[in-house]
Scaffold this motif. Structure first.
Motif, PDB file in Angstrom:
ATOM      1  N   PHE A  23     -38.584  51.792 -26.733  1.00 37.68           N
ATOM      2  CA  PHE A  23     -38.053  50.771 -25.819  1.00 37.68           C
ATOM      3  C   PHE A  23     -38.064  51.365 -24.414  1.00 37.68           C
ATOM      4  O   PHE A  23     -38.334  52.555 -24.234  1.00 37.68           O
ATOM      5  CB  PHE A  23     -36.629  50.356 -26.226  1.00 37.68           C
ATOM      6  CG  PHE A  23     -35.627  51.466 -26.085  1.00 37.68           C
ATOM      7  CD1 PHE A  23     -35.431  52.392 -27.101  1.00 37.68           C
ATOM      8  CD2 PHE A  23     -34.886  51.620 -24.911  1.00 37.68           C
ATOM      9  CE1 PHE A  23     -34.529  53.443 -26.951  1.00 37.68           C
ATOM     10  CE2 PHE A  23     -33.977  52.662 -24.758  1.00 37.68           C
ATOM     11  CZ  PHE A  23     -33.809  53.578 -25.777  1.00 37.68           C
ATOM     12  N   GLY A  24     -37.760  50.536 -23.446  1.00 35.04           N
ATOM     13  CA  GLY A  24     -37.742  51.006 -22.066  1.00 35.04           C
ATOM     14  C   GLY A  24     -36.470  50.601 -21.353  1.00 35.04           C
ATOM     15  O   GLY A  24     -35.689  49.786 -21.833  1.00 35.04           O
ATOM     16  N   VAL A  25     -36.253  51.228 -20.200  1.00 34.60           N
ATOM     17  CA  VAL A  25     -35.170  50.833 -19.292  1.00 34.60           C
ATOM     18  C   VAL A  25     -35.812  50.589 -17.932  1.00 34.60           C
ATOM     19  O   VAL A  25     -36.667  51.358 -17.501  1.00 34.60           O
ATOM     20  CB  VAL A  25     -34.078  51.926 -19.193  1.00 34.60           C
ATOM     21  CG1 VAL A  25     -33.042  51.570 -18.118  1.00 34.60           C
ATOM     22  CG2 VAL A  25     -33.405  52.143 -20.540  1.00 34.60           C
ATOM     23  N   ASN A  26     -35.412  49.500 -17.288  1.00 34.54           N
ATOM     24  CA  ASN A  26     -35.884  49.239 -15.926  1.00 34.54           C
ATOM     25  C   ASN A  26     -34.831  49.688 -14.933  1.00 34.54           C
ATOM     26  O   ASN A  26     -33.660  49.316 -15.036  1.00 34.54           O
ATOM     27  CB  ASN A  26     -36.180  47.742 -15.723  1.00 34.54           C
ATOM     28  CG  ASN A  26     -36.579  47.435 -14.280  1.00 34.54           C
ATOM     29  OD1 ASN A  26     -35.780  46.985 -13.480  1.00 34.54           O
ATOM     30  ND2 ASN A  26     -37.824  47.726 -13.936  1.00 34.54           N
ATOM     31  N   ILE A  27     -35.263  50.503 -13.974  1.00 32.82           N
ATOM     32  CA  ILE A  27     -34.351  50.968 -12.925  1.00 32.82           C
ATOM     33  C   ILE A  27     -34.647  50.203 -11.653  1.00 32.82           C
ATOM     34  O   ILE A  27     -35.767  50.263 -11.126  1.00 32.82           O
ATOM     35  CB  ILE A  27     -34.540  52.469 -12.647  1.00 32.82           C
ATOM     36  CG1 ILE A  27     -34.595  53.254 -13.947  1.00 32.82           C
ATOM     37  CG2 ILE A  27     -33.469  52.968 -11.685  1.00 32.82           C
ATOM     38  CD1 ILE A  27     -33.404  54.052 -14.292  1.00 32.82           C
ATOM     39  N   MET A  28     -33.658  49.486 -11.179  1.00 35.22           N
ATOM     40  CA  MET A  28     -33.796  48.747  -9.923  1.00 35.22           C
ATOM     41  C   MET A  28     -33.392  49.719  -8.813  1.00 35.22           C
ATOM     42  O   MET A  28     -32.211  50.040  -8.649  1.00 35.22           O
ATOM     43  CB  MET A  28     -32.875  47.536  -9.978  1.00 35.22           C
ATOM     44  CG  MET A  28     -33.382  46.347  -9.207  1.00 35.22           C
ATOM     45  SD  MET A  28     -33.028  46.481  -7.454  1.00 35.22           S
ATOM     46  CE  MET A  28     -31.344  45.855  -7.456  1.00 35.22           C
ATOM     47  N   LEU A  29     -34.400  50.204  -8.074  1.00 28.69           N
ATOM     48  CA  LEU A  29     -34.154  51.349  -7.191  1.00 28.69           C
ATOM     49  C   LEU A  29     -33.278  51.030  -5.982  1.00 28.69           C
ATOM     50  O   LEU A  29     -32.747  51.939  -5.343  1.00 28.69           O
ATOM     51  CB  LEU A  29     -35.498  51.956  -6.763  1.00 28.69           C
ATOM     52  CG  LEU A  29     -36.284  52.586  -7.932  1.00 28.69           C
ATOM     53  CD1 LEU A  29     -37.751  52.765  -7.572  1.00 28.69           C
ATOM     54  CD2 LEU A  29     -35.674  53.912  -8.360  1.00 28.69           C
ATOM     55  N   MET A  30     -33.116  49.742  -5.671  1.00 27.23           N
ATOM     56  CA  MET A  30     -32.221  49.362  -4.577  1.00 27.23           C
ATOM     57  C   MET A  30     -30.747  49.397  -4.992  1.00 27.23           C
ATOM     58  O   MET A  30     -29.853  49.281  -4.157  1.00 27.23           O
ATOM     59  CB  MET A  30     -32.535  47.947  -4.073  1.00 27.23           C
ATOM     60  CG  MET A  30     -33.802  47.870  -3.222  1.00 27.23           C
ATOM     61  SD  MET A  30     -34.080  46.234  -2.416  1.00 27.23           S
ATOM     62  CE  MET A  30     -33.017  45.116  -3.287  1.00 27.23           C
ATOM     63  N   SER A  31     -30.481  49.527  -6.287  1.00 28.86           N
ATOM     64  CA  SER A  31     -29.094  49.535  -6.772  1.00 28.86           C
ATOM     65  C   SER A  31     -28.350  50.761  -6.251  1.00 28.86           C
ATOM     66  O   SER A  31     -28.899  51.865  -6.212  1.00 28.86           O
ATOM     67  CB  SER A  31     -29.090  49.563  -8.302  1.00 28.86           C
ATOM     68  OG  SER A  31     -27.831  50.002  -8.778  1.00 28.86           O
ATOM     69  N   PRO A  32     -27.082  50.577  -5.873  1.00 29.32           N
ATOM     70  CA  PRO A  32     -26.288  51.740  -5.450  1.00 29.32           C
ATOM     71  C   PRO A  32     -26.105  52.743  -6.588  1.00 29.32           C
ATOM     72  O   PRO A  32     -25.817  53.913  -6.346  1.00 29.32           O
ATOM     73  CB  PRO A  32     -24.951  51.118  -5.033  1.00 29.32           C
ATOM     74  CG  PRO A  32     -24.905  49.767  -5.683  1.00 29.32           C
ATOM     75  CD  PRO A  32     -26.329  49.312  -5.804  1.00 29.32           C
ATOM     76  N   PHE A  33     -26.274  52.284  -7.830  1.00 26.79           N
ATOM     77  CA  PHE A  33     -26.096  53.170  -8.981  1.00 26.79           C
ATOM     78  C   PHE A  33     -27.396  53.842  -9.419  1.00 26.79           C
ATOM     79  O   PHE A  33     -27.404  54.575 -10.408  1.00 26.79           O
ATOM     80  CB  PHE A  33     -25.491  52.388 -10.155  1.00 26.79           C
ATOM     81  CG  PHE A  33     -24.190  51.710  -9.807  1.00 26.79           C
ATOM     82  CD1 PHE A  33     -23.040  52.463  -9.595  1.00 26.79           C
ATOM     83  CD2 PHE A  33     -24.116  50.332  -9.672  1.00 26.79           C
ATOM     84  CE1 PHE A  33     -21.833  51.846  -9.269  1.00 26.79           C
ATOM     85  CE2 PHE A  33     -22.917  49.702  -9.345  1.00 26.79           C
ATOM     86  CZ  PHE A  33     -21.775  50.462  -9.139  1.00 26.79           C
ATOM     87  N   ALA A  34     -28.492  53.576  -8.700  1.00 25.30           N
ATOM     88  CA  ALA A  34     -29.800  54.096  -9.131  1.00 25.30           C
ATOM     89  C   ALA A  34     -29.788  55.610  -9.338  1.00 25.30           C
ATOM     90  O   ALA A  34     -30.276  56.091 -10.367  1.00 25.30           O
ATOM     91  CB  ALA A  34     -30.903  53.666  -8.160  1.00 25.30           C
ATOM     92  N   PRO A  35     -29.241  56.415  -8.407  1.00 28.33           N
ATOM     93  CA  PRO A  35     -29.270  57.870  -8.631  1.00 28.33           C
ATOM     94  C   PRO A  35     -28.539  58.289  -9.913  1.00 28.33           C
ATOM     95  O   PRO A  35     -29.045  59.116 -10.677  1.00 28.33           O
ATOM     96  CB  PRO A  35     -28.571  58.428  -7.380  1.00 28.33           C
ATOM     97  CG  PRO A  35     -28.732  57.361  -6.334  1.00 28.33           C
ATOM     98  CD  PRO A  35     -28.678  56.068  -7.076  1.00 28.33           C
ATOM     99  N   ALA A  36     -27.385  57.687 -10.156  1.00 34.24           N
ATOM    100  CA  ALA A  36     -26.618  58.040 -11.359  1.00 34.24           C
ATOM    101  C   ALA A  36     -27.359  57.603 -12.616  1.00 34.24           C
ATOM    102  O   ALA A  36     -27.405  58.337 -13.623  1.00 34.24           O
ATOM    103  CB  ALA A  36     -25.232  57.384 -11.299  1.00 34.24           C
ATOM    104  N   ILE A  37     -27.933  56.428 -12.574  1.00 33.50           N
ATOM    105  CA  ILE A  37     -28.669  55.933 -13.742  1.00 33.50           C
ATOM    106  C   ILE A  37     -29.921  56.774 -13.972  1.00 33.50           C
ATOM    107  O   ILE A  37     -30.277  57.082 -15.117  1.00 33.50           O
ATOM    108  CB  ILE A  37     -29.003  54.436 -13.566  1.00 33.50           C
ATOM    109  CG1 ILE A  37     -27.703  53.611 -13.613  1.00 33.50           C
ATOM    110  CG2 ILE A  37     -29.965  53.955 -14.649  1.00 33.50           C
ATOM    111  CD1 ILE A  37     -27.867  52.153 -13.269  1.00 33.50           C
ATOM    112  N   ALA A  38     -30.565  57.174 -12.879  1.00 30.26           N
ATOM    113  CA  ALA A  38     -31.762  58.013 -12.985  1.00 30.26           C
ATOM    114  C   ALA A  38     -31.446  59.312 -13.730  1.00 30.26           C
ATOM    115  O   ALA A  38     -32.224  59.769 -14.569  1.00 30.26           O
ATOM    116  CB  ALA A  38     -32.311  58.327 -11.595  1.00 30.26           C
ATOM    117  N   ALA A  39     -30.304  59.900 -13.430  1.00 29.39           N
ATOM    118  CA  ALA A  39     -29.894  61.136 -14.105  1.00 29.39           C
ATOM    119  C   ALA A  39     -29.530  60.871 -15.568  1.00 29.39           C
ATOM    120  O   ALA A  39     -29.904  61.624 -16.472  1.00 29.39           O
ATOM    121  CB  ALA A  39     -28.712  61.762 -13.363  1.00 29.39           C
ATOM    122  N   MET A  40     -28.818  59.782 -15.793  1.00 26.73           N
ATOM    123  CA  MET A  40     -28.371  59.447 -17.155  1.00 26.73           C
ATOM    124  C   MET A  40     -29.550  59.198 -18.098  1.00 26.73           C
ATOM    125  O   MET A  40     -29.572  59.698 -19.224  1.00 26.73           O
ATOM    126  CB  MET A  40     -27.443  58.224 -17.087  1.00 26.73           C
ATOM    127  CG  MET A  40     -26.927  57.730 -18.419  1.00 26.73           C
ATOM    128  SD  MET A  40     -28.054  56.551 -19.219  1.00 26.73           S
ATOM    129  CE  MET A  40     -27.812  55.082 -18.209  1.00 26.73           C
TER     130      MET A  40
END
Lengths: 315, 315
Positions: free
Chosen positions: B67-84
């Motif tokens: 499966f995949g996850v889409n990261i919306m890079l404009m989100s303020p949470f993008a850096p945290a989600i990127a690490a997670m």
């Protein structure tokens, strides 16, 4: 050879129409396309009736193949041109930027095959009811006056809405686009930008050079505020126009006046500062000035190869 | 079966990705798509990291497929989600609305296959240089955040620009669009709007009903003035937004604030007045609520039939 009902219907060899580009698509270009097996189309744009009549007489000296005339329905000369083409019994008419319904009866009585350019399935149904022989579903990635729907979304929805043949326009610059159009339900394509750089095209050399240099992101649509957006290459002119368009102190009348004559400046004068170089998003796919015959052979050949080899994607 | 290098690469049966629709694409929808042989994708949108982590844990209980996850890079949470997602070693990441370059190294070290959504051949080249495994070339006919280029014009130009596999998104609602995408040079497709009405999709029933009722001309892009236009169904909300957008007395800040929360109102509350119902131009092609498996079987089956029969267009 590509099999297409539109070829049988019109008596042409390839289901490839050349777009009716105002100030650009003259008798020379149209004759070259028709002689190469496609359907060449003379643009009437905003030209007066005598000018269009002159082009029709000229194309008849250059080819004995079927050709078309595009009627830009917003032109003040549209009613006069509509009557003239009926008298001249031109083989094919395409129409754009308006509703051809008021003229359909006259044209049909003259035995003309009418193929309107449509931006939606609703308009496609309307012109089918009025007697259109086919429609050209044109996506907003095309050059010049553009609609909202894109070719990918528009063509299948138009195909589902009407029983007459559907051609695809917009976003088609090579055989990949042509083969894709067939998958979407089209039986033929119209190309503008690719033919604009043809050797037989009399447009100013600067215009051709700018198309050949363009990348994918180098076009933009301006004039949305006026209700009839136009896609062209990004230039000083379009940037200035876009800036005025977002400036509320500039009236719509002033904005319209600003646009007037800019296409002529580009096509005839090659004016890089004040000209409006209309072009589609496939400008970035167009890499060489070729003869019309070379363009058609290359595009059709690539489409044929893709279509005949498509079963390789299915195991 | 459709032959595609992206299937081999990801270990999936069909080259069909489900778009990462914010507030809509949850673990249930993603698991259903992955279980049916496509690639299900959890949208992170503007959600905080715990919410996305919860969905990742849930999808793993519902499917053993990639499966995949889409990261919306404009989100303020993008850096945290990127690490997670790196810690979680999710199989596939798609990215949108920004440049994934700052995170690529972390993700690659975690063994994640990264497939950015790109709006131009320049961005495609950029992400290829950073180590993207493939790109999704998404045309502006898609729903949600949209670029300028359309699928028909974009896919071949991206294909010519990069060596990695290209998937097509935008304007694909059935097997015709999928087959066309292959002709344009794609080896797979991503669909959003079609999966939005899937039985397994938890979006509000009113949202599905509005998609099913939509015609081709029923979407519009708003927010161009803010630099990140969004395509959605024409509603009271979008008309109001478009009116404010053309009103020079409304600041960009006020316009941004106006848009905030509107997608949630549509997706979660089904609020027909204040909701923003994001949808692609293929909404008019979507006629029935079906299971994810039915959708995939129908789309892939139609594409297979078109591709295997395409040689009939060549005499």
């Amino acid at each position: 050879m590509i099999v297409s009902e539109i070829c049988d219907r019109l008596g042409i060899r390839y289901p490839v129409f050349q777009g009716g580009m105002a100030w650009i698509a003259d008798a020379d270009l149209a004759a070259a396309v028709s002689n190469a097996g496609g359907l060449g189309i003379i643009a009437s744009g905003n030209a007066p009736v005598e000018v269009v009549l002159g082009q029709i007489r000229r194309v008849r000296t250059l080819t004995d193949q079927p050709f078309g005339v595009n009627i830009m329905l917003m032109s003040p000369f549209a009613p006069a041109i509509a009557a003239m083409v009926a008298e001249e019994k031109v083989p094919v008419l395409t129409t754009g930027a308006g509703n051809p319904a008021p003229y359909m009866k006259t044209w049909q009585e003259a035995g003309i095959t009418v193929i309107p350019v449509v931006p939606s399935s609703g308009i496609a149904k309307l012109v089918e009811r009025c007697g259109a022989a086919a429609v050209i579903a044109e996506g907003g990635e095309s050059g010049g006056h553009v609609g909202d729907l894109t070719t990918m979304a528009l063509v299948p929805q138009v195909r589902d809405a009407v029983s007459i043949p559907v051609l695809a326009a917009g976003g088609i610059g090579d055989g990949r686009g042509m083969a894709a159009a067939f998958m979407l339900g089209a039986c033929g394509v119209q190309m503008g930008t690719r033919f604009l750089v043809a050797k037989e095209c009399n447009v100013h050399p600067t215009y051709k050079a700018k198309i050949l240099a363009a990348k994918d992101i180098d076009t933009m649509a301006t004039g949305r505020r006026l209700g009839h957006p136009v896609r062209s290459l990004k230039t000083d002119f379009t940037r200035m126009f876009a800036q005025k368009e977002s400036d509320h102190t500039v009236t719509n009348e002033a904005l319209e006046a600003l646009g007037g004559g800019a296409l002529r400046l580009a096509a005839v004068e090659g004016d890089e500062h004040d000209g409006c170089f209309m072009a589609g998003q496939v400008a970035g796919l167009v890499h060489a000035e070729q003869t019309v015959a070379e363009i058609i052979d290359e595009v059709v050949g690539q489409a044929e190869a893709l279509l005949s080899g498509a079963s390789r994607w299915v195991a």
